[in-house]
Scaffold this motif. Structure first.
Motif, PDB file in Angstrom:
ATOM      1  N   HIS A 227       0.804  -1.232   0.000  1.00 40.01           N
ATOM      2  CA  HIS A 227       0.000   0.000   0.000  1.00 40.01           C
ATOM      3  C   HIS A 227       0.831   1.275   0.000  1.00 40.01           C
ATOM      4  O   HIS A 227       0.491   2.244  -0.686  1.00 40.01           O
ATOM      5  CB  HIS A 227      -0.974   0.006   1.188  1.00 40.01           C
ATOM      6  N   GLN A 228       1.942   1.331   0.736  1.00 41.88           N
ATOM      7  CA  GLN A 228       2.687   2.579   0.831  1.00 41.88           C
ATOM      8  C   GLN A 228       3.235   3.074  -0.513  1.00 41.88           C
ATOM      9  O   GLN A 228       3.148   4.276  -0.801  1.00 41.88           O
ATOM     10  CB  GLN A 228       3.810   2.448   1.864  1.00 41.88           C
ATOM     11  N   PRO A 229       3.795   2.200  -1.363  1.00 43.93           N
ATOM     12  CA  PRO A 229       4.296   2.710  -2.649  1.00 43.93           C
ATOM     13  C   PRO A 229       3.205   3.353  -3.503  1.00 43.93           C
ATOM     14  O   PRO A 229       3.478   4.306  -4.238  1.00 43.93           O
ATOM     15  CB  PRO A 229       4.856   1.444  -3.327  1.00 43.93           C
ATOM     16  N   TYR A 230       1.983   2.848  -3.400  1.00 37.67           N
ATOM     17  CA  TYR A 230       0.886   3.379  -4.211  1.00 37.67           C
ATOM     18  C   TYR A 230       0.303   4.654  -3.612  1.00 37.67           C
ATOM     19  O   TYR A 230      -0.225   5.505  -4.330  1.00 37.67           O
ATOM     20  CB  TYR A 230      -0.201   2.316  -4.360  1.00 37.67           C
ATOM     21  N   ARG A 231       0.384   4.786  -2.306  1.00 39.15           N
ATOM     22  CA  ARG A 231      -0.169   5.965  -1.638  1.00 39.15           C
ATOM     23  C   ARG A 231       0.843   7.100  -1.536  1.00 39.15           C
ATOM     24  O   ARG A 231       0.476   8.224  -1.178  1.00 39.15           O
ATOM     25  CB  ARG A 231      -0.658   5.580  -0.234  1.00 39.15           C
ATOM     26  N   ALA A 232       2.098   6.829  -1.870  1.00 37.52           N
ATOM     27  CA  ALA A 232       3.146   7.841  -1.735  1.00 37.52           C
ATOM     28  C   ALA A 232       2.835   9.083  -2.570  1.00 37.52           C
ATOM     29  O   ALA A 232       3.152  10.211  -2.162  1.00 37.52           O
ATOM     30  CB  ALA A 232       4.497   7.249  -2.132  1.00 37.52           C
ATOM     31  N   LYS A 233       2.205   8.902  -3.725  1.00 38.68           N
ATOM     32  CA  LYS A 233       1.903  10.065  -4.578  1.00 38.68           C
ATOM     33  C   LYS A 233       0.861  10.984  -3.939  1.00 38.68           C
ATOM     34  O   LYS A 233       0.747  12.152  -4.331  1.00 38.68           O
ATOM     35  CB  LYS A 233       1.389   9.580  -5.942  1.00 38.68           C
TER      36      LYS A 233
END
Length: 307
Positions: A227-233
């Motif tokens: 989840h974190q890589p996708y929510r980073a933006k």
């Protein structure tokens, strides 16, 4: 005028996921909302008074989450009017369980208003998860401490886990809101098998490390690919804030829930260094923020008084 019935409830903030434990790990934090529910003379829809977080934006009537939750367990016909008086300390839409706290507060207050518990705690938890949509923050809010939870055959299950007493928390809270709906919309419907294995292995070992207090490799165990890589933006400066926390002495750090807050485990006297480092990292991305050093809450939902 003395109310016909009254109950006060206190509920903690919570962080979820802790990196790899997506939608299943939760941790209660010692930052509490307080709700006093009164039955007063009169007729009409519920009245809501709010101090603190959300006092200028949250609904003041039947659409308020606390009211909607309490209505799930209160009789349809009441010999008076409901008055909800809330003191909110948990920031809204920041990944710190404000929605779960409102839901649990409303359910517990409604169930205890007349002094006789109308539902068991398990039934109340089931209702809270149904209203909230997922069990991680609810479990931590209800039970306190570190929890693991799941939903099976339509019903949630939660288990309290051991947490080493040396650990406390720092949260850095950006000055913008991020709805859970928007954060979930950023996630893919499918993930690579290697990423699933990456998270599962770390989540299992993370629980062991948190229990024993062996935090030397906690940074690696709190890594995430689901989840974190996708929510980073959606959270400018997230990667920098996570790295800054660890460099400043945090045992490990992760996005708090769906964000945008960042959560870090700390030991000893490192809280100020870690909080300041995260705040500066966000500032470099032109994101204003503030940080809080918080103890772990071990009490969960608490009935303060009933008269």
């Amino acid at each position: 005028m003395k109310p016909l019935a009254r109950v006060s409830v206190s509920v903690p903030a919570s962080t979820s996921n802790l990196g790899p434990g997506f939608d299943c790990l939760g941790l209660a934090l010692d930052l509490r909302n307080e709700l006093t529910l009164e039955l007063i003379d009169g007729h009409g829809p519920a009245l809501v008074m709010i101090q603190g977080e959300g006092e200028g934006t949250l609904p003041r009537g039947e659409s308020n989450m606390m009211v909607r939750a309490a209505r799930q367990v209160l009789p349809r016909r009441l010999p008076g009017r409901l008055l909800f008086k809330s003191v909110n300390r948990i920031p809204l839409a920041r990944g710190l369980g404000s929605s779960a706290a409102a839901t649990v507060a409303g359910l517990w207050a409604g169930a205890h208003l007349f002094g006789t518990l109308r539902k068991s705690e398990d039934e109340l938890q089931d209702l809270a998860v149904k209203l909230e949509g997922h069990p991680d923050n609810v479990a931590a809010c209800v039970h306190g401490g570190l929890t693991a939870s799941l939903t099976a055959t339509g019903r949630p299950r939660a288990h309290r886990l051991e947490l080493h007493p040396s650990l406390s928390a720092v949260v850095c809270i950006p000055a913008f809101k991020l709805s859970t709906k928007k954060a979930r919309a950023a996630l893919p419907s499918k993930v690579p098998l290697a990423d699933a294995v990456f998270n599962i292995s770390r989540a299992i070992l993370l629980i062991c490390a948190l229990e024993t207090g062996r935090t030397q490799r906690l940074c690696d165990l709190m890594a995430d690919r689901l989840h974190q890589p996708y929510r980073a933006k959606l959270v400018p400066g997230l990667a920098s804030a996570l790295a800054a926390a660890v460099k400043a002495g945090a045992a490990g750090a992760a996005l708090s829930g769906s964000g945008p807050s960042v959560f870090a485990f700390v030991t000893g006297d490192s809280a100020r260094r870690v909080g300041t480092a995260m705040q500066r990292a966000f500032a470099k991305s032109r994101v204003a923020s503030h940080w809080l050093a918080l103890d772990i809450d071990h009490q969960g939902a608490r009935i303060e008084r009933s008269k």
